[in-house]
Enzyme design. Structure first.
Site, PDB file in Angstrom:
ATOM      1  N   GLY A 524      -3.178 -49.239 -28.810  1.00  0.00           N
ATOM      2  CA  GLY A 524      -3.234 -50.495 -29.464  1.00  0.00           C
ATOM      3  C   GLY A 524      -2.259 -50.562 -30.722  1.00  0.00           C
ATOM      4  N   PHE A 525      -1.777 -49.333 -31.003  1.00  0.00           N
ATOM      5  CA  PHE A 525      -0.766 -49.253 -32.103  1.00  0.00           C
ATOM      6  C   PHE A 525       0.786 -49.815 -31.629  1.00  0.00           C
ATOM      7  CE2 PHE A 525       2.635 -47.054 -34.393  1.00  0.00           C
ATOM      8  CZ  PHE A 525       2.073 -47.168 -35.798  1.00  0.00           C
ATOM      9  N   GLY A 526       1.013 -49.595 -30.272  1.00  0.00           N
ATOM     10  CA  GLY A 526       2.262 -50.041 -29.683  1.00  0.00           C
ATOM     11  C   GLY A 526       2.681 -49.115 -28.519  1.00  0.00           C
ATOM     12  N   VAL A 528       4.688 -46.180 -26.327  1.00  0.00           N
ATOM     13  CA  VAL A 528       5.170 -44.730 -26.634  1.00  0.00           C
ATOM     14  C   VAL A 528       6.214 -44.828 -25.497  1.00  0.00           C
ATOM     15  CG1 VAL A 528       4.364 -42.335 -26.692  1.00  0.00           C
ATOM     16  CG2 VAL A 528       2.984 -44.319 -27.026  1.00  0.00           C
ATOM     17  N   LYS A 543       6.583 -43.290 -30.764  1.00  0.00           N
ATOM     18  CA  LYS A 543       5.530 -44.402 -30.679  1.00  0.00           C
ATOM     19  C   LYS A 543       5.985 -45.506 -31.507  1.00  0.00           C
ATOM     20  CE  LYS A 543       1.212 -43.598 -32.396  1.00  0.00           C
ATOM     21  NZ  LYS A 543      -0.325 -43.072 -32.552  1.00  0.00           N
ATOM     22  N   ASP A 639     -11.707 -40.920 -33.828  1.00  0.00           N
ATOM     23  CA  ASP A 639     -11.268 -41.827 -32.763  1.00  0.00           C
ATOM     24  C   ASP A 639     -11.213 -40.941 -31.693  1.00  0.00           C
ATOM     25  OD1 ASP A 639     -10.979 -44.043 -31.015  1.00  0.00           O
ATOM     26  OD2 ASP A 639      -8.837 -44.187 -31.661  1.00  0.00           O
TER      27      ASP A 639
END
Length: 828
Positions: A524-526, A528, A543, A639
């Protein structure tokens, strides 16, 4: 940002009625356009050249579409970044006076797509910041005083694509570029042009003249179901085209129209993303929905709220898209029910809300179309110009319809399209975004002496815009950006920060300029990437965050802040970060064996044996236990899941991804009140209901992880029978009915000692208690897992463990061969 995916561009689409008989195309075949022109503007080569997406492009100089083109300027961008597609972005056509391309076409509806790479050019006279221009086709103004540079910067892209169409009643399509008169140095430019014929996709199929109208004016404050009449002169602009629940659909994978369908994830509100599932049935297009309305890949993936009715009744599955004020919008929603066991009427019935007003009531996809049958619904929305802001958010929300008493309290959606309608003057253009703040702060007070100056800005996701912005809005935007900048710099310059500050050039060198061949994961963050630093002597995981989301910025700051203060064998180590040129990049130790989930299911990796699984669970429990009790103050991860447990080359488990972490409550508090975030399938139901976060929320999620490790299956699996879909519920059911042996990973059934299995299942069950107060602490979980390992293999000694803060003790060294000592330490 040097990587741009067309699926994330803002596409402006202008569509009008064509002289095509729609009844002639109502079948399940892809559309074959009469015209298909791809123009590489400014290119010197003759003939057609293939682009990276497989399309064949020709140069505009020799194409025959550009009379007097020799009086214009052919230019190349000064930055030849290898990550940017050569065709059509590495050449440009520059216009210093109005210029018109003339395309001979058959009458009808046409797509016109324009491509822009707003770089400075090799000719120093042409600076990207001077480029302001308008684009028109016939009576329609597509862009007005448009700055490709401001738009790309606001969207954090290096290059952008825009899509247009015009209603052509003659045999010529004239496309005019006009430099703005407000700046003597202003010029227009374009890198690529596409002209593609299109069928009638608006009207006739769905009673377009009787679409419900939602919105408000001084005289209209409620939903109005009226005949919203359109004519062949109506123009539309695409604000969003989303493949809900699926990945990006490229132009060549569309059904003949060369459209691109974006991943919907970045548009979803909050952490309530529901669940996705792929198509496992045939898609059967009815006569009223030709395949070119949306391709099978769109109708073949979906996002639903999830299988838990009690959870679904307490939230809306919501998408948010930013739009310009003062326009009508057409919202098109695509549905196709293709998830077993939803095969009958009244099995899934839901409502659709747009901007908090009911757009579709008690919608049953099976009733409307049938199983595996695509359908779509259109709604007109008015976004009035009644606020100071030139933009507003358009909300689309789904919620189960309770009054229908369906078998499943759930909702699902396959695709979203949002189109802007032209105003009474034929205009579709909006304002430009404000320039990025140029104000600086005294970095010497917030950055270490050896740090390089970082940059930060608010990513603005939304419409393509051009024109002036109210002074108050600019002022607020500047203040907000500066606030974020100072917050970031303050957090990363903490005295406890031992992380290294990387330059963007170092990161590019480490990843071979963000080569796709080095991508080892996407979250979800981007993305890797695997990288090499220090001359190739050190392998790292890099990341790279998406800058489209404010949540991404918050996660970036939190991750740096948390990992800069924490050092533990079972926590992933943060090597450093990069925030140069508005980037959000984190650099970690490379974990050679990937995530725990990579070794449990849907994998080509050899299965883990029981001892390996126990050791991994023990290692990760140590990491979480340290967060809860060893860190000062304690930290709630928030999480916990198998993709956030990484394995190094020696199979040592390390907890990762602290972007959602929160400080634990003080001694006189029982919980942290906070918005619900986490991952479905792992989410603590008590936390979800009460929005009260405690360490026991992590314990619940870890209990799901334990059953995931035991059973070797996903936490949510819609392909199974209804009672088996949710792993946590099904595992508890099997435990209480004495059938847990029936759901164990088949790779384990001959290699688990009964006593070890019993202890493991016992602690996993306790973790999933409905009330947090009834769940064990992470220290209890760790102790029982050590015992399970001892029961499995009592001969070998296991590694000594450090257990902080039992009964006020900061640490104690414990061997599992002496459990009585450990019990006394814990007061059991």
């Amino acid at each position: 940002m040097k990587i741009h995916m067309r699926n994330q561009t803002f596409l402006l689409f202008l569509a009008v009625t064509a002289s095509i008989d729609p009844t002639s195309a109502q079948n399940s075949t892809a559309y074959v356009p009469a015209e298909k022109i791809f123009l590489d503007c400014g290119a010197s080569s003759k003939g057609k050249q293939p682009s990276q997406d497989g399309l064949s492009w020709e140069d505009d100089f020799g194409s025959g579409y550009a009379a007097g083109i020799q009086k214009t300027v052919s230019a190349m961008p000064s930055a030849q970044d290898p990550s940017i597609p050569t065709i059509p972005y590495m050449t440009a056509r520059i216009f210093q006076t109005p210029y018109t391309y003339s395309f001979p076409v058959t009458p009808g509806r046409k797509f016109v797509r324009l491509h822009f790479y707003p770089s400075n050019f090799t000719d120093p006279k042409f600076v990207a910041s001077d480029s302001f221009f308008s684009v028109s086709v016939g009576p329609y103004t597509l862009l007005n005083n448009f700055s490709a540079l401001l738009t790309a910067q606001a969207m954090s892209f290096d290059y952008i694509s825009k899509e247009f169409s015009v209603n052509i009643s003659s045999s010529i399509l004239n496309l005019t570029f006009t430099p703005s008169s407000s700046n003597k140095n202003a010029f227009a430019f374009v890198n690529g042009i596409e002209i593609v014929s299109m069928p009638q996709i608006f009207g006739n199929f769905n009673n377009f003249s009787k679409i419900p109208l939602i919105g408000s004016t001084n005289d209209m404050t409620a939903t109005q179901y009226i005949a919203f009449e359109t004519t062949e002169k109506t123009a539309f602009g695409t604000v969003a085209r989303l493949n809900v629940g699926g990945q990006t659909v490229s132009a060549t994978d569309d059904s003949g129209l060369y459209r691109e369908w974006d991943d919907d994830l970045i548009y979803i509100y909050g952490a309530a993303v529901g669940m996705t599932y792929p198509n496992d049935v045939a898609i059967n297009y009815p006569d009223t929905v030709p395949e070119y309305i949306a391709p099978p890949v769109v109708y073949g993936t979906a996002r639903s709220m999830g299988p838990n009715a009690s959870v679904n009744l307490n939230y809306n599955l919501t998408w948010i898209v930013t739009v310009d004020t003062g326009f009508f919008y057409l919202v098109r929603l695509h549905f196709c029910e293709m998830a077993y066991p939803i095969t009958q009427i009244n099995m899934r019935v839901f409502d659709v809300f747009i901007n908090n007003q009911t757009a579709i009531n008690a919608f049953d996809v099976i009733r409307e179309g049938g199983f595996g049958v695509p359908i779509y619904r259109d709604i007109i929305v008015l976004i009035p110009n009644i606020r100071a802001s030139s933009q507003q958010d358009l909300w689309i929300a789904l919620h189960p319809n309770i009054s229908s008493k369906p078998a499943n309290y759930d909702a699902e959606l396959n695709g979203i399209e949002i189109f802007k309608l032209n105003d009474s003057t034929g205009n579709l253009a909006g304002p430009n975004p404000p320039p990025l703040p140029q104000t600086t702060v005294d970095l010497s007070k917030v950055l270490p002496k050896n740090s390089k100056k970082g940059h930060w800005s608010t990513a603005i996701a939304g419409g393509v815009v051009g024109g002036a912005v109210a002074i108050a809005l600019v002022f607020l935007a500047v203040l907000f950006a500066l606030k974020k900048k100072v917050m970031l710099q303050t957090c990363v310059s903490s005295p406890s920060n031992q992380s290294r500050l990387f330059s963007l050039s170092e990161i590019k060198s480490a990843t071979k300029d963000f080569s796709e061949s080095l991508v080892i994961g996407v979250g979800g963050f981007g993305k890797v990437y695997r990288g090499e630093i220090d001359g190739g002597s050190t392998s790292v995981a890099i990341k790279r965050g998406s800058r489209l989301s404010n949540q991404g910025a918050h996660e970036f700051r939190t991750e740096i802040d948390m990992l800069s203060k924490l050092r533990h064998r079972h926590l992933v180590s943060l090597v450093g970060y990069c925030d140069e040129n508005y980037e959000m990049i984190l650099v970690y130790d490379y974990m050679a064996n990937g995530t725990l989930r990579d070794h449990l299911y849907k994998t080509q990796n050899p299965p883990l044996m029981w001892r390996q699984r126990l050791e991994i669970c023990i290692g990760s429990a140590r990491g979480f236990h340290y967060l809860h009790t060893g860190a000062k103050p304690g930290i709630i991860h928030r999480d916990v899941k198998t993709t956030n447990i990484l394995l190094d080359d020696k199979w040592v488990a390390k907890v990762s991804d602290f972007g959602l972490s929160k400080a634990a409550p003080e001694l006189d508090c029982t919980h942290v009140s906070t918005a619900v975030k986490g991952s479905f399938g792992y989410l603590d139901p008590e936390y979800y209901r009460k929005q009260r976060l405690t360490e026991k929320s992590d314990v619940y999620s870890f209990g799901v992880v334990l059953f995931e490790v035991l059973c070797g299956r996903p936490t949510l699996d819609r392909s199974l029978l209804e009672e088996q879909v949710i792993l946590a519920d099904w595992a508890l059911h099997c435990k209480r009915n004495g059938t847990i042996d029936q759901i164990i990973d088949p790779n384990l059934k001959d290699g688990v000692s009964p006593d070890s299995l019993e202890k493991f299942v016992e602690i996993a069950e306790k973790c999933l208690a409905s009330l947090g107060i009834e769940r064990p602490s992470m220290g209890d979980v760790l102790w029982n897992l050590e015992l399970a390992l001892h029961l499995h293999d009592p001969v070998e000694k296991v590694e000594p463990i450090s257990i902080p803060s039992y009964d006020g003790m900061m640490s104690s060294i414990v061997n599992t061969e002496d459990f009585s000592e450990l019990r006394s330490l814990k007061g059991r």
